[in-house]
Design an enzyme around this catalytic site. Structure first.
Site, PDB file in Angstrom:
ATOM      1  N   CYS A 141      38.247 112.452  -8.028  1.00 43.46           N
ATOM      2  CA  CYS A 141      37.669 111.681  -7.210  1.00 43.46           C
ATOM      3  C   CYS A 141      37.784 110.007  -8.122  1.00 43.46           C
ATOM      4  CB  CYS A 141      36.075 111.975  -7.040  1.00 43.46           C
ATOM      5  SG  CYS A 141      35.838 113.873  -7.210  1.00 43.46           S
ATOM      6  N   GLU A 203      31.335 105.052  -0.349  1.00 42.81           N
ATOM      7  CA  GLU A 203      33.678 104.955  -0.357  1.00 42.81           C
ATOM      8  C   GLU A 203      33.879 105.102   1.289  1.00 42.81           C
ATOM      9  OE1 GLU A 203      33.929 106.367  -4.823  1.00 42.81           O
ATOM     10  OE2 GLU A 203      33.884 107.824  -3.128  1.00 42.81           O
TER      11      GLU A 203
END
EC number: 5.3.3.2
Length: 287
Positions: A141, A203
């Site tokens: 990630c 995000e």
């Protein structure tokens, strides 16, 4: 790529040009030393907050590698429709104060790598990570950086290029093991998650799936542990996290993917039909 002008923003200063310097794999990965070829956006669209460029006294104990990444890496700022509006340091993009005050939203990606037995590779984030240390999460990630190769919107190529870069950086997976054209972008999600009182995430996350047998050599600056899990083993991991057994925690973005998409998509991993469920037009706003 469409650029939006932030009419409420202050006059911004174009960023200095820096070579990419990532974690300890930088020393052993020569091609990572190639500087960005991207010309900066116009000063009005480049977001740089000088007030927090050097951090504060509370950051003095930050791990040196993570500190360098926080200030050298430039994340891509987007609006809620995933249109690029500028860029800012990783440091600023993860400050909850700025996330809440300025609504900073940056582009990210999450890789889900399965081996030929259709087991999912998980990682435990290192203890020195600034956000969500020691939590278990999906394979990799991270963030596309504000550079030419990672700003390409067509077919999510920028996110796929960034994923290949970070799989090497975090897990030591060679680029040839994860060809860019083997990633299948399945969707995008928007979420916000505080890590502690100071840090957090906001995000717009590209969800990238890939099925490959790879060699793995984790970078201890980034990864504390790894494991492959099948469906039943992941369900047991979820049970332990929900029960708080052994202090086991999962990252919030991984949990959102698990709860909303993962097991349905896992069926298509095994059938080889991932493209049937790909939906890159929708941005899922999850909480």
């Amino acid at each position: 790529m469409t650029l939006l002008l932030n009419t409420t923003a202050k006059l911004y200063i174009a960023p200095r040009t820096l070579p990419f310097t990532s974690s300890s794999t930088f020393a052993r990965s020569p091609f990572l030393r190639i500087p960005s070829l991207l010309k900066p956006l116009s000063p009005l669209t480049a977001r740089v907050s000088l007030s927090s460029t050097m951090g504060d006294s509370a950051d003095a104990g930050m791990d040196a590698v993570q500190r360098r990444l926080m200030f050298d890496d430039e994340c891509i700022l987007v609006d809620e429709n995933d249109r690029v509006v500028g860029h800012d340091t990783k440091y600023n993009c993860h400050l909850m104060e700025k996330i809440e005050k300025d609504n900073l939203l940056h582009r990210a990606f999450s890789v889900f790598l399965f081996n030929s037995k259709y087991e999912l590779l998980l990682q435990q984030r290192s203890a020195t990570k600034v956000t969500f240390p020691l939590v278990w999460t999906n394979t990799c990630c991270s963030h596309p950086l504000y550079r030419e190769s990672e700003l390409i919107d067509e077919e999510s190529l920028g996110a796929r290029n960034a994923a290949q870069r970070k799989l090497l950086d975090e897990l030591g997976i060679p680029a040839e093991d994860v060809p860019v054209d083997q990633f299948t972008p399945l969707g995008r999600m928007l979420y916000k998650a505080p890590s502690d009182g100071k840090w957090g995430e906001h995000e717009l996350d590209y969800l990238l799936f890939i099925v490959r047998d790879v060699s793995v050599n984790p970078n201890p600056d980034e990864v504390a542990d790894i494991k492959y899990v099948n469906r039943d083993e992941l369900k047991e991991l979820l049970r332990k996290a929900d029960a708080g057994e052994g202090g086991l925690k999962l990252s919030p973005w991984f949990r959102l993917v698990v709860d909303n998409f993962l097991f349905k998509w896992w069926d298509h991993v095994e059938k080889g039909t991932l493209k049937e469920v790909a939906d890159m037009k929708t941005i899922h706003k999850l909480t």
